[in-house]
Design an enzyme around this catalytic site. Structure first.
Site, PDB file in Angstrom:
ATOM      1  N   LYS A   1       0.823  -1.220   0.000  1.00 60.53           N
ATOM      2  CA  LYS A   1       0.000   0.000   0.000  1.00 60.53           C
ATOM      3  C   LYS A   1       0.856   1.268   0.000  1.00 60.53           C
ATOM      4  O   LYS A   1       0.460   2.276  -0.575  1.00 60.53           O
ATOM      5  CB  LYS A   1      -0.988  -0.001   1.171  1.00 60.53           C
ATOM      6  CG  LYS A   1      -2.060  -1.074   0.995  1.00 60.53           C
ATOM      7  CD  LYS A   1      -3.337  -0.805   1.755  1.00 60.53           C
ATOM      8  CE  LYS A   1      -4.396  -1.811   1.310  1.00 60.53           C
ATOM      9  NZ  LYS A   1      -5.641  -1.763   2.020  1.00 60.53           N
TER      10      LYS A   1
ATOM     11  N   LYS B   1      -4.894  -9.936  -6.031  1.00 57.78           N
ATOM     12  CA  LYS B   1      -6.148 -10.248  -5.331  1.00 57.78           C
ATOM     13  C   LYS B   1      -7.252  -9.293  -5.764  1.00 57.78           C
ATOM     14  O   LYS B   1      -6.977  -8.153  -6.144  1.00 57.78           O
ATOM     15  CB  LYS B   1      -5.945 -10.249  -3.809  1.00 57.78           C
ATOM     16  CG  LYS B   1      -5.978  -8.915  -3.148  1.00 57.78           C
ATOM     17  CD  LYS B   1      -6.148  -9.031  -1.635  1.00 57.78           C
ATOM     18  CE  LYS B   1      -6.294  -7.613  -1.098  1.00 57.78           C
ATOM     19  NZ  LYS B   1      -7.091  -7.467   0.060  1.00 57.78           N
TER      20      LYS B   1
ATOM     21  N   LYS C   1     -10.944  -3.662  -3.601  1.00 54.67           N
ATOM     22  CA  LYS C   1     -11.805  -2.483  -3.778  1.00 54.67           C
ATOM     23  C   LYS C   1     -11.081  -1.377  -4.529  1.00 54.67           C
ATOM     24  O   LYS C   1     -11.686  -0.569  -5.215  1.00 54.67           O
ATOM     25  CB  LYS C   1     -12.183  -1.900  -2.420  1.00 54.67           C
ATOM     26  CG  LYS C   1     -13.069  -2.743  -1.566  1.00 54.67           C
ATOM     27  CD  LYS C   1     -13.147  -2.099  -0.174  1.00 54.67           C
ATOM     28  CE  LYS C   1     -13.582  -3.076   0.868  1.00 54.67           C
ATOM     29  NZ  LYS C   1     -13.024  -2.808   2.190  1.00 54.67           N
TER      30      LYS C   1
END
Ligand code: AQP
Length: 355
Positions: free
Chosen positions: A115, A217, A220
Site C-alpha cells: 500500500k 487479489k 476495492k
C-alpha cells in the site's frame, strides 16, 4: 484457573464497494460462525483513515457495510454489530500496542509495503501502525477466533506476537493481580492476560483473485471495475464481468492438481466452490472437460442466484437509515462496556492511574 471464553471478532473497512472477495473470504464466514458462538462484527472506520484521510462519504460507507452485514444474515440482536470509532478503547489499546510492537515487525508487513508503494516516506504513520490497531480491535475483547481472508494472515500473526509480548513483559503484574488466564501453547500450559488468537482462514475462497489478472487479489481499490464483482452489481453487470474474465484456452481438468499454473481457471473454480459451498474438487467432478464457454455462463447464473438476494436486502436495509444507525448505536454501547472492562485491567497491569 479459568480459560478464555470463545469469542469471534472481525472487521471490514468502509473504503468502497464490497466485492465478492470480501463476501466469500470474510462476510459469509461471519454468518456461518454465528451459530454456537458469541460474535462481534465491526466496521473499522478508523482503519479507513490510514490510506486516505479525507473521505467524501465515510458515514454512508459505514452504513453501507453495516447494511451488507445485516443483508448477509448477521443477527444484530444476538451478536454485536458496531463501528470502531464509537469505542475509543480501541485507539487507547492501539497506543499501548504501539509501544509493545517493534518497528521492525511493522516494516515487514507485506500489506504496508504494497500500500505504501515506492513512496514509503510519504505513507501515513497510521498505515505503518495499522496492524497494531487491528491487534487492539481483536484483543480489547480478548477475542479467541478471527475469520478473515488469507491477505490478513500476516497481521493476525502479528496480533499473536503482540499478545505474547504483552503477556511476557507483564507476567508478574498479571499474576499479582490474579488476571492470568490459562492457555495451551504447543505442549505447554501458560498463563496470560491476552489470548493467542486463532485465525479462521481457509476454504476454496480464502483468496479471490482479480478477474483481469489471476496474480492480483480482488480488491476495492483496483482501478478496473471489471476486475471485481461488487455486491451491488446487477445481474447484467455480474454476467458481463464473468464473460469478460481472463481465462486460458484449455478445458477444465478433472483433478485440482490440474489447476496448477492456471491461476485464472483456479480462481473461477474457487469462486464457484465458495458460492455453492462445495470444494474445488466437487466443482471439477461436475465440470471436468468443460470449456469456459460453458463454465462461465453456469458460474454467472450461480453468482446472480446467490448475490441478487443479498443486494436486494442491502438496498432495502440501506433505505432505512434510522434502523442502521440504531443498530450501530446499540452495538457501540454493548462493545464499549466490554472494551472498558479490558482497559480497566490493562491500565492496572501497566500502572496507569485511573478512577
Ligand atoms: N480478494 C479477497 N479474497 C478473499 N478475502 C478478501 N478480503 C479482502 N479481499 C479479499 C477479506 O475481506 C475482509 C475485509 O477486508 P477489508 O475491507 O478490511 O480490507 P482489504 O483486505 O484491504 O480489502 P480490499 O478490498 O483489498 O481493499 P483495498 O483495495 O483497500 O486493499 C478481510 O477479512 C479480508 O481478508
Amino acid at each position: 484457573m479459568s480459560s478464555f471464553k470463545p469469542l469471534v471478532f472481525s472487521g471490514v473497512q468502509p473504503t468502497g464497494n464490497l466485492h465478492l472477495g470480501n463476501y466469500l473470504g470474510a462476510i459469509k464466514k461471519f454468518v456461518a460462525l454465528q451459530d454456537g458462538n458469541d460474535c462481534m462484527y465491526c466496521v473499522v472506520d478508523l482503519h479507513s483513515l490510514t490510506a486516505q484521510l479525507v473521505h467524501d462519504d465515510l458515514e454512508d460507507q459505514t452504513r453501507q457495510i453495516t447494511a451488507a452485514f445485516l443483508a448477509a444474515g448477521i443477527d444484530p440482536e444476538k451478536h454485536v454489530v458496531f463501528n470502531q470509532s464509537r469505542v475509543m478503547q480501541h485507539a487507547e489499546l492501539a497506543w499501548i500496542f504501539n509501544c509493545v510492537a517493534r518497528i521492525g515487525w511493522m516494516n515487514r508487513m507485506t500489506q504496508f509495503k504494497d500500500k505504501a508503494g515506492k513512496d514509503r516516506e510519504n505513507a501515513s504513520l497510521g498505515l505503518l501502525a495499522y496492524p497494531s490497531l487491528m491487534a487492539a480491535d481483536i484483543l480489547v475483547y480478548r477475542a479467541t477466533h478471527v475469520p478473515v481472508g488469507e491477505d490478513q494472515k500476516q497481521h493476525l500473526e502479528l496480533t499473536r506476537d503482540i499478545a505474547q509480548k504483552f503477556n511476557n513483559d507483564f507476567s508478574e503484574r498479571i499474576a499479582a493481580r490474579g488476571l492470568g488466564v490459562e492457555m495451551k501453547m504447543g505442549d505447554e500450559t501458560v498463563q496470560g492476560y491476552f489470548p493467542i488468537t486463532e485465525p479462521v482462514i481457509g476454504g476454496p475462497a480464502a483468496r479471490i483473485m482479480s478477474l483481469r489478472d489471476g496474480s492480483k487479489k480482488m480488491s476495492k481499490s483496483d482501478p478496473s471495475d471489471l476486475s471485481r464483482i461488487n455486491l451491488t452489481d446487477d445481474a447484467d453487470a455480474i454476467s458481463k464481468k464473468i464473460r469478460k474474465a481472463k481465462t486460458d484456452p484449455d478445458a477444465l481438468p478433472s483433478e485440482v492438481d490440474g489447476l496448477a499454473g492456471r491461476p485464472e481457471a483456479e480462481n473461477l473454480v474457487g469462486i464457484y466452490a465458495g458460492l455453492a459451498d462445495m470444494s474445488k474438487q466437487d466443482v471439477l467432478n461436475e465440470f471436468a472437460g468443460v470449456q469456459f464457454s460453458v463454465f462461465k455462463p453456469a458460474l454467472a447464473d450461480l453468482a446472480v442466484e446467490k448475490l441478487a438476494p443479498v443486494a436486494a436486502e442491502m438496498r432495502r436495509i440501506s433505505a432505512d437509515r434510522a434502523y442502521v444507525d440504531a443498530v450501530l448505536r446499540n452495538g457501540g454501547e454493548r462493545a464499549r462496556a466490554l472494551a472498558e472492562a479490558t482497559m480497566h485491567d490493562v491500565r492496572s497491569i501497566i500502572g496507569l492511574l485511573q478512577d
